[in-house]
Design an enzyme around this catalytic site. Sequence first.
Site, short mmCIF file in Angstrom:
data_model
loop_
_atom_site.label_atom_id
_atom_site.label_comp_id
_atom_site.label_asym_id
_atom_site.label_seq_id
_atom_site.Cartn_x
_atom_site.Cartn_y
_atom_site.Cartn_z
CG ASP A 1 -2.17 0.81 0.98
OD1 ASP A 1 -3.20 0.57 1.61
OD2 ASP A 1 -2.11 1.75 0.15
CD GLU B 1 -6.64 5.82 2.79
OE1 GLU B 1 -6.44 6.14 1.61
OE2 GLU B 1 -5.71 5.41 3.53
C1 GLC Z 1 -4.38 4.28 -0.01
C2 GLC Z 1 -5.28 3.14 0.37
C3 GLC Z 1 -5.45 2.10 -0.71
C4 GLC Z 1 -5.30 2.71 -2.09
C5 GLC Z 1 -3.90 3.28 -2.21
C6 GLC Z 1 -3.68 3.98 -3.56
O1 GLC Z 1 -3.60 4.66 1.07
O2 GLC Z 1 -4.99 2.47 1.57
O3 GLC Z 1 -6.76 1.52 -0.54
O4 GLC Z 1 -5.52 1.73 -3.10
O5 GLC Z 1 -3.57 4.18 -1.17
O6 GLC Z 1 -4.47 5.11 -3.66
#
Ligand code: GLC
Length: 644
Positions: A330, A527
């Site tokens: 991530d 988030e």
């Molecule tokens: C974010 C998220 C993830 C996402 C990634 C790219 O922090 O946790 O779900 O796909 O970054 O945007």
Amino acid sequence: MKGYCKSISLVLILFMFVTSIVACRNKDAVPKTTGIQTHTPGSAAAGSKAEKNGVSGYQNVNVPVEDRVKVLLESMTIDEKVGQMAQAERGTASPNDVKKYFLGSVFSGGGSHPGKNKVEDWIKMCTGYQEAAKSTRLGIPIIYGIDSVHGHNTVNGAVIFPHNIGLGAAGDPELMKRIANVTASEMIATGVNWNFAPCIAVGRDERWGRTYESFSENPDLVSKLSVPYIKELQDKFGIIATAKHYAADGGTVWKSSSSGYPIDQGDAKITEEELMEIHIAGYKKAIEAGVKSVMVSFSSWNGVKNHGNKYLIEDVLKGKLAFKGIVVSDYEAIHQLNEKDFYHQVVASVNAGIDMFMEPNHWKKTIEALKKAVDKGDVKVERINDAVSRILRVKFEMGLFENPLGKKELAASALGLDENCEVARKAVRESLVLLKNKNNILPLKKGAKIYITGPAMDDIGVQCGGWTASWQGGTDKGGQKWTRGTTILDGFKKVARDNGGTIITDKKDAKDADVAVAVLGEKPYAEYEGDDGSLGLFDGTALDGNMKALEAVKESGLPVVVILVSGRPRIVTNEIEKWDAFIEAWLPGSEGDAVAEVLYGDYDFTGKLPVTWPVNVMQIPVSIDEMDGKKPLFEYGFGLSIAK
Ligand code: GLC
């Protein structure tokens, strides 16, 4: 024989390069089948021995994927290998970087878009990256990743679907296929081929800001909806799906996060049995469905960060579950590993099983670290070869070498087509959950006078929530809608207009109405920004205007219908007694006018709660297999309908 193959293959590579550039030149229209069909099956070159043995053999679609992977991997330099393991962000890597560093992938962070965020801007950008990739010695296409988590939600004009929790309430696998169909067709229209979706989190604590990204607290329902979505994206459209976030991202404990957030990226304090049964079961089903990528969670399990947990990734995911696709980190998540520096964070995570590194700002350092680690023996070449093989396998399996920008015939001719909006309107209708209907006040009479008020009645941004046009989303302001679409109020006005009804929005005229409707809501968030320890109607992420709206409908003295636009249950225990009807609308997206079609009775309520609805915050976590004798306000699976 090798020399002979080489000259043949050089001619072929040159031919492929020329055709691929010509095919990609036409940037204005949605691209034609821009890939190069290296050989028309049955042609003289197809499957010829020379083809199979030369480097160009990997370009031959008639060669089995595992052979293509083997041939290509054996010809790659260490630079070409570690380049494939790096994923840069569009804002930090140019096409020239793709070419120079052999990058395997580029992605858009939340809301990150080219130019004016129009289809032609996306096609131009993606074509630029793919042309650069094709111009390298081996011509390995990139994968372009994006969070199209409720439609192609970054791009102007896209259809925005209800977020996953609303789709959990709808509980309709066929609908999930149709949503995937629309999302994929709009992605191909923009040249994007990797979706960081579906999130298959099993959300267990509604205080978590990502509760709305989870279909349900019930892992069976999560799989019932995510599997058809994955299969439609991949099998029919060639869009790479991502099961995320591995694992138990929805099982973290309040105030356990070492990341500094109240619960997001926290610690799941559960037994291995609970981990497997609740939070990993969905990955097993997704892998059986052929999912090509898995994104690891920021969170930890019993104090060990997932990104450094070799047992979880190598032994369970790649071993026991036999996942053969790409394990992607991530967003800079490896920076949270308790290692002395970035080099050691890369070493720890690649040895734990990360294959591709989502490093928007440190992709060059990642490449350097990987090379240094191999030189020093901190990372074995076998681990690099496993990671690169997985990346190449997915690129071959998904036809990226032949169609790096996707197949034109599968692209939507434009974003936001009426027939695609209709799919979203169906999703809105099926997602609504009727939780109270005293004296059968619903359905509303189409000719009635309705007083409607509330901060969520006329706001597309509120309806869409996070991951819409930007990472956090936003509200409509100054007459400017956050994105295209219709509001809940638009729907009421349409029904009233067509049936001699009256819609009153001015409080001073409320006395003339038959019924009062209050549309309450939450501020858009994504988030950890959505972590909320109160979950009340008047605090935390609740909209400021909620109290004023409830006061207004109370003063009207009319029967009261409340609609809540939210990414999760909120605590309504002390208020609901004053309401005659109560509907949870979740985050319905861009087609809000469909809400009125159900309230006025054109369609019945069919939605059922995909999560347990707590009486108060102290009850949380409370869900189907952790009730512990608690009595929630509404149980998982509850939902009324009008028809008896
Ligand atoms: C974010 C998220 C993830 C996402 C990634 C790219 O922090 O946790 O779900 O796909 O970054 O945007």
